[in-house]
Write an enzyme that holds these catalytic residues in place. Sequence first.
Site, PDB file in Angstrom:
ATOM      1  N   ASP A  14      14.654  77.578 -34.452  1.00  0.00           N
ATOM      2  CA  ASP A  14      13.339  78.121 -35.031  1.00  0.00           C
ATOM      3  C   ASP A  14      13.612  79.640 -34.509  1.00  0.00           C
ATOM      4  OD1 ASP A  14      10.955  79.261 -35.468  1.00  0.00           O
ATOM      5  OD2 ASP A  14       9.872  77.246 -35.329  1.00  0.00           O
ATOM      6  N   ASP A  40      17.723  82.658 -35.769  1.00  0.00           N
ATOM      7  CA  ASP A  40      17.464  82.970 -37.360  1.00  0.00           C
ATOM      8  C   ASP A  40      18.630  82.062 -38.315  1.00  0.00           C
ATOM      9  OD1 ASP A  40      17.282  84.126 -40.113  1.00  0.00           O
ATOM     10  OD2 ASP A  40      16.474  85.869 -38.908  1.00  0.00           O
ATOM     11  N   ILE A  41      17.998  81.566 -38.832  1.00  0.00           N
ATOM     12  CA  ILE A  41      19.229  80.765 -39.906  1.00  0.00           C
ATOM     13  C   ILE A  41      19.975  81.688 -40.844  1.00  0.00           C
ATOM     14  CG2 ILE A  41      17.923  78.484 -39.851  1.00  0.00           C
ATOM     15  CD1 ILE A  41      17.093  79.013 -42.855  1.00  0.00           C
ATOM     16  N   PHE A  61      13.875  72.638 -42.571  1.00  0.00           N
ATOM     17  CA  PHE A  61      12.411  72.711 -42.761  1.00  0.00           C
ATOM     18  C   PHE A  61      12.228  74.095 -42.608  1.00  0.00           C
ATOM     19  CE2 PHE A  61      12.260  68.580 -40.409  1.00  0.00           C
ATOM     20  CZ  PHE A  61      11.345  68.066 -40.941  1.00  0.00           C
ATOM     21  N   THR A 105       9.582  71.551 -51.851  1.00  0.00           N
ATOM     22  CA  THR A 105       8.165  71.728 -52.530  1.00  0.00           C
ATOM     23  C   THR A 105       7.726  71.292 -53.974  1.00  0.00           C
ATOM     24  OG1 THR A 105       6.166  73.164 -52.711  1.00  0.00           O
ATOM     25  CG2 THR A 105       8.417  74.320 -52.874  1.00  0.00           C
ATOM     26  N   ASP A 106       6.796  70.889 -54.233  1.00  0.00           N
ATOM     27  CA  ASP A 106       6.290  70.425 -55.701  1.00  0.00           C
ATOM     28  C   ASP A 106       6.227  72.139 -56.511  1.00  0.00           C
ATOM     29  OD1 ASP A 106       3.958  71.398 -54.586  1.00  0.00           O
ATOM     30  OD2 ASP A 106       2.959  69.499 -55.179  1.00  0.00           O
ATOM     31  N   GLU A 107       6.167  72.993 -55.790  1.00  0.00           N
ATOM     32  CA  GLU A 107       5.830  74.353 -56.501  1.00  0.00           C
ATOM     33  C   GLU A 107       6.805  74.805 -57.354  1.00  0.00           C
ATOM     34  OE1 GLU A 107       3.643  77.400 -54.417  1.00  0.00           O
ATOM     35  OE2 GLU A 107       2.410  75.942 -53.262  1.00  0.00           O
ATOM     36  N   TYR A 130       7.453  83.002 -53.718  1.00  0.00           N
ATOM     37  CA  TYR A 130       7.731  81.836 -52.701  1.00  0.00           C
ATOM     38  C   TYR A 130       8.394  80.733 -53.327  1.00  0.00           C
ATOM     39  CZ  TYR A 130       6.961  77.460 -50.425  1.00  0.00           C
ATOM     40  OH  TYR A 130       6.857  76.170 -50.095  1.00  0.00           O
ATOM     41  N   LYS A 134      12.044  78.986 -53.048  1.00  0.00           N
ATOM     42  CA  LYS A 134      12.486  77.552 -52.643  1.00  0.00           C
ATOM     43  C   LYS A 134      13.626  76.993 -53.781  1.00  0.00           C
ATOM     44  CE  LYS A 134      11.401  75.410 -49.708  1.00  0.00           C
ATOM     45  NZ  LYS A 134      11.921  75.174 -48.574  1.00  0.00           N
ATOM     46  N   ASN A 160       0.615  69.675 -47.716  1.00  0.00           N
ATOM     47  CA  ASN A 160       0.454  69.099 -46.183  1.00  0.00           C
ATOM     48  C   ASN A 160      -0.947  69.304 -45.968  1.00  0.00           C
ATOM     49  OD1 ASN A 160       3.621  68.256 -44.755  1.00  0.00           O
ATOM     50  ND2 ASN A 160       3.355  68.317 -46.984  1.00  0.00           N
ATOM     51  N   PRO A 185     -13.325  82.597 -48.340  1.00  0.00           N
ATOM     52  CA  PRO A 185     -12.840  82.938 -49.810  1.00  0.00           C
ATOM     53  C   PRO A 185     -12.411  81.984 -50.621  1.00  0.00           C
ATOM     54  CG  PRO A 185     -11.104  83.260 -47.871  1.00  0.00           C
ATOM     55  CD  PRO A 185     -12.343  82.643 -47.103  1.00  0.00           C
ATOM     56  N   TYR A 187     -10.663  81.399 -54.044  1.00  0.00           N
ATOM     57  CA  TYR A 187      -9.919  82.174 -55.218  1.00  0.00           C
ATOM     58  C   TYR A 187     -10.370  81.672 -56.597  1.00  0.00           C
ATOM     59  CZ  TYR A 187      -6.465  83.583 -51.715  1.00  0.00           C
ATOM     60  OH  TYR A 187      -5.779  83.978 -50.352  1.00  0.00           O
ATOM     61  N   GLY A 255      -0.936  84.789 -60.402  1.00  0.00           N
ATOM     62  CA  GLY A 255       0.196  83.826 -60.900  1.00  0.00           C
ATOM     63  C   GLY A 255      -0.476  82.597 -60.240  1.00  0.00           C
TER      64      GLY A 255
HETATM   65  O1  DAU Z   1       2.557  72.415 -52.606  1.00  0.00           O
HETATM   66  C1  DAU Z   1       3.219  72.463 -51.602  1.00  0.00           C
HETATM   67  C2  DAU Z   1       2.798  73.825 -51.254  1.00  0.00           C
HETATM   68  O2  DAU Z   1       1.591  74.015 -50.656  1.00  0.00           O
HETATM   69  C3  DAU Z   1       3.701  74.204 -50.214  1.00  0.00           C
HETATM   70  O3  DAU Z   1       5.002  74.396 -50.644  1.00  0.00           O
HETATM   71  C4  DAU Z   1       3.493  75.797 -49.517  1.00  0.00           C
HETATM   72  O4  DAU Z   1       4.257  76.165 -48.430  1.00  0.00           O
HETATM   73  C5  DAU Z   1       1.936  75.570 -48.865  1.00  0.00           C
HETATM   74  O5  DAU Z   1       1.464  76.859 -48.398  1.00  0.00           O
HETATM   75  C6  DAU Z   1       1.080  75.153 -50.121  1.00  0.00           C
HETATM   76  O6  DAU Z   1       0.893  76.001 -51.116  1.00  0.00           O
HETATM   77  P1  DAU Z   1      -0.527  76.473 -51.807  1.00  0.00           P
HETATM   78  O7  DAU Z   1      -0.531  77.849 -52.297  1.00  0.00           O
HETATM   79  O8  DAU Z   1      -1.068  75.358 -52.727  1.00  0.00           O
HETATM   80  O9  DAU Z   1      -1.385  76.290 -50.457  1.00  0.00           O
HETATM   81  P2  DAU Z   1      -2.721  77.340 -49.832  1.00  0.00           P
HETATM   82  O10 DAU Z   1      -3.247  76.686 -48.616  1.00  0.00           O
HETATM   83  O11 DAU Z   1      -2.287  78.785 -49.700  1.00  0.00           O
HETATM   84  O12 DAU Z   1      -3.686  77.243 -50.869  1.00  0.00           O
HETATM   85  C7  DAU Z   1      -4.357  75.993 -51.591  1.00  0.00           C
HETATM   86  C8  DAU Z   1      -5.269  76.286 -52.650  1.00  0.00           C
HETATM   87  O13 DAU Z   1      -6.318  76.964 -52.214  1.00  0.00           O
HETATM   88  C9  DAU Z   1      -4.620  77.133 -53.562  1.00  0.00           C
HETATM   89  O14 DAU Z   1      -5.037  76.887 -54.841  1.00  0.00           O
HETATM   90  C10 DAU Z   1      -5.285  78.576 -53.312  1.00  0.00           C
HETATM   91  C11 DAU Z   1      -6.616  78.287 -52.791  1.00  0.00           C
HETATM   92  N1  DAU Z   1      -7.005  79.276 -51.548  1.00  0.00           N
HETATM   93  C12 DAU Z   1      -6.051  79.442 -50.577  1.00  0.00           C
HETATM   94  C13 DAU Z   1      -6.555  80.262 -49.603  1.00  0.00           C
HETATM   95  C14 DAU Z   1      -5.507  80.753 -48.444  1.00  0.00           C
HETATM   96  C15 DAU Z   1      -8.186  79.742 -51.931  1.00  0.00           C
HETATM   97  O15 DAU Z   1      -9.046  79.586 -52.692  1.00  0.00           O
HETATM   98  N2  DAU Z   1      -8.497  80.707 -50.610  1.00  0.00           N
HETATM   99  C16 DAU Z   1      -7.753  81.283 -49.735  1.00  0.00           C
HETATM  100  O16 DAU Z   1      -7.988  81.843 -48.926  1.00  0.00           O
END
Ligand code: DAU
Length: 321
Positions: A14, A40-41, A61, A105-107, A130, A134, A160, A185, A187, A255
């Site tokens: 790590d 660092d990888i 990971f 990731t599924d993304e 991101y 990946k 996760n 917040p 979104y 996006g």
């Molecule tokens: O699907 C797997 C992915 O899940 C992983 O590959 C990523 O590393 C991981 O960060 C996660 O991505 P998301 O963008 O889905 O996770 P995040 O926790 O950032 O956001 C989850 C949802 O919540 C997303 O629709 C955005 C929303 N959100 C997030 C944050 C940080 C908000 O509405 N407000 C926020 O402040």
Amino acid sequence: MMQQHPNYQIINVDSLTYAGNLENLKSIENNPNYTFSKTDITDAQAVDTLFRQGVDVVVNFAAESHVDRSILEPEVFVKTNVLGTQVLLDAAKKYGVTKFVQVSTDEVYGTLGETGLFTEETPLTPNSPYSASKAGGDLLVRAYHETFGLPINITRCSNNYGPYQFPEKLIPLIISRALSDQALPIYGDGLNIRDWLYVEDHCSAIDLVIHQGRIGEVYNIGGNNERTNLHIVKTILQELNKPEALMTYVKDRLGHDRRYGIDPTKITQELGWKPKHHFETGIKETIQWYLNNKEWWSRIQSGEYQDYSTKQYGDRLGDSL
Ligand code: DAU
């Protein structure tokens, strides 16, 4: 892994950037079968030195993983997730590992409409810097298998959650801010859907893939737990006995993928994987963990995290930050 396979020698690599925290592994730091290396990888020479000790299996990971950060600063995502993966692949090829598992990731599949699920055959259509990085890493892993015969697997998981998650991600962010009565917040309209997977279920899936995954195959990992962001936030508020008035609708993520949903049929049928944690109990346990470990998350919310938080939420939340 140390609980399931106490005889394995594990080298944890790590670079300890902002989200890395040795405190998380205090309980095993003196175990003779465990070594930590601050590496660092993307540093090919340092990685080569590590592999020279003899490595059987690589589980990659290591990644820059937060979508919002990739929108602010894409470069480091390409470095770690693409270049770093290629450095590891070169070392794995040179020293001849028995398995290289790429944790993805599924993304990489992009976004879903109201129906359908991601299968391993869904075309890669990443939408954020991101997920594009990946997908780039995944394609290199695939190419090293096709070109050099490297024995690989790729796993693609959904979101996760669980203990020790850095509080930039939705669930720990909402828990920690709600406990401090800060604005939460949301979104866009808050109706984006994520498919939540308890971290230990993800780990048990990776364990199975390491040992039984068919060489060259991709495995999707998901717990069939699709929830809207609003549902997640309201569940946390209810559990903490905090008012919904804390919820603050802010400018949407650029996006922003609408929906993720994993079809886990392949790993379930081929490898017999089954998630053990139901979302309803998993989220309660997670909230309790954050309540019991306030010091842990308060400590890591200093310095770099504050700078990021101001950049990400300063304009969005204005005075309520
Ligand atoms: O699907 C797997 C992915 O899940 C992983 O590959 C990523 O590393 C991981 O960060 C996660 O991505 P998301 O963008 O889905 O996770 P995040 O926790 O950032 O956001 C989850 C949802 O919540 C997303 O629709 C955005 C929303 N959100 C997030 C944050 C940080 C908000 O509405 N407000 C926020 O402040």
